[in-house]
Design an enzyme around this catalytic site. Sequence first.
Site, PDB file in Angstrom:
ATOM      1  N   CYS A 190       0.899  -0.942  -0.151  1.00  0.00           N
ATOM      2  CA  CYS A 190      -0.051   0.055  -0.140  1.00  0.00           C
ATOM      3  C   CYS A 190       0.808   1.330   0.005  1.00  0.00           C
ATOM      4  O   CYS A 190       2.160   1.186   0.636  1.00  0.00           O
ATOM      5  CB  CYS A 190      -0.838   0.030   1.258  1.00  0.00           C
ATOM      6  SG  CYS A 190      -2.261  -1.072   1.144  1.00  0.00           S
TER       7      CYS A 190
ATOM      8  N   CYS B 221      -3.339   0.216  -3.391  1.00  0.00           N
ATOM      9  CA  CYS B 221      -4.259   0.568  -2.127  1.00  0.00           C
ATOM     10  C   CYS B 221      -3.580   1.623  -1.559  1.00  0.00           C
ATOM     11  O   CYS B 221      -2.479   1.806  -1.778  1.00  0.00           O
ATOM     12  CB  CYS B 221      -4.309  -0.699  -1.518  1.00  0.00           C
ATOM     13  SG  CYS B 221      -2.592  -1.300  -0.763  1.00  0.00           S
TER      14      CYS B 221
HETATM   15  C1  NAG Z   1      -0.180   4.650   3.894  1.00  0.00           C
HETATM   16  O1  NAG Z   1      -0.159   6.109   4.126  1.00  0.00           O
HETATM   17  C2  NAG Z   1      -1.411   6.499   5.054  1.00  0.00           C
HETATM   18  C3  NAG Z   1      -1.294   7.880   5.331  1.00  0.00           C
HETATM   19  O2  NAG Z   1      -0.028   8.715   5.350  1.00  0.00           O
HETATM   20  C4  NAG Z   1      -1.003   5.818   6.407  1.00  0.00           C
HETATM   21  O3  NAG Z   1      -2.032   6.169   7.519  1.00  0.00           O
HETATM   22  C5  NAG Z   1      -0.883   4.213   6.302  1.00  0.00           C
HETATM   23  O4  NAG Z   1      -0.507   3.813   7.610  1.00  0.00           O
HETATM   24  C6  NAG Z   1      -0.111   3.806   5.120  1.00  0.00           C
HETATM   25  N1  NAG Z   1      -0.047   2.774   4.983  1.00  0.00           N
HETATM   26  C7  NAG Z   1       1.113   1.834   4.732  1.00  0.00           C
HETATM   27  C8  NAG Z   1       0.892   0.350   4.788  1.00  0.00           C
HETATM   28  O5  NAG Z   1       2.290   2.326   4.879  1.00  0.00           O
END
Ligand code: NAG
Length: 253
Positions: A121, A202
Amino acid sequence: MPFPSSSSRTQRHKLILAGTMVVLVVLVSAVLLAVFIPGRKGTPGSEVLQWKGQGTTKQLQEIVLGRCHNYIAIVNPELRDKDCLKIWELFQNAFMYKHPCRATEEDFQPLMDLARQSIPCNKSLFWSKTKDLVHRYTKTNRDFLTLEDTLLGYMADGLSWCGDPSSPGVNYESCPEWTECENNPSSMYWKMSSKMFAEAACGITQVMLNGSIEAGAFINNSIFGSVEVVNLNPNKVSKMQIWLMQDIDGPQK
Ligand SMILES: *[C@@H]1O[C@H](CO)[C@@H](O)[C@H](O)[C@H]1NC(C)=O
Ligand SMILES: *[C@@H]1O[C@H](CO)[C@@H](O)[C@H](O)[C@H]1NC(C)=O
Ligand SMILES: *[C@@H]1O[C@H](CO)[C@@H](O)[C@H](O)[C@H]1NC(C)=O
């Protein structure tokens, strides 16, 4: 007492002469065939179909296999369990001996399934008309992945390939351009791998567009506009950040 007349002797000579000539003609033909058959592929008399685009990249098999092994061993060892030989087999089965304007999703689906990988993601970076810049960026910055940083994109980037119904089943002379027929094997490959790449996205996604394009940075019928955007999953993708890159000395749109 029968005695060979002069005329029957002449006839025997004629027969011997004719026999010798037949042997000679057969020998000469055999030599000519041996010399010219290996070069027949590229001669005007050959029967491969003719197109406007670049033909299949020479040594396609070695390049695809080499890139696949490099990818799973060095670029992304998480994929070390992929079977590159099987991937190449499915790749060639998808287009060899087939008419290059009749590529179908079914042809390429087994390859797509075998080479599929997940994308973490917040890592997907799409692009349109910024190919050089976006890859210079991902080469030095590991925060994001483009399609060409996935196995499918990495293996096929910059290559050309298409089949031909006649032997050897691959057309090294020419391949159809998109304008000649949409359903050619490389369009099908890129459309399907782009769709898969978009579906896998994602979190927060990125796209690098070209702000110096006369008609506007978002191009309706580009892969990004027609395949990727429409296959993003709104339940998984929360946001898309657009990077609009202007050429330093170019027009700003
Ligand atoms: C993706 O970015 C969002 C916003 O910065 C954050 O809350 C989320 O934990 C991130 N996801 C990953 C898998 O790093
Ligand atoms: C934007 O598109 C123009 C025209 O195709 C191209 O010359 C230029 O290199 C592109 N800019 C970037 C940042 O890729
Ligand atoms: C996008 O495509 C549609 C039809 O496919 C067309 O009507 C529309 O004008 C296009 N938009 C742009 C900005 O080119």
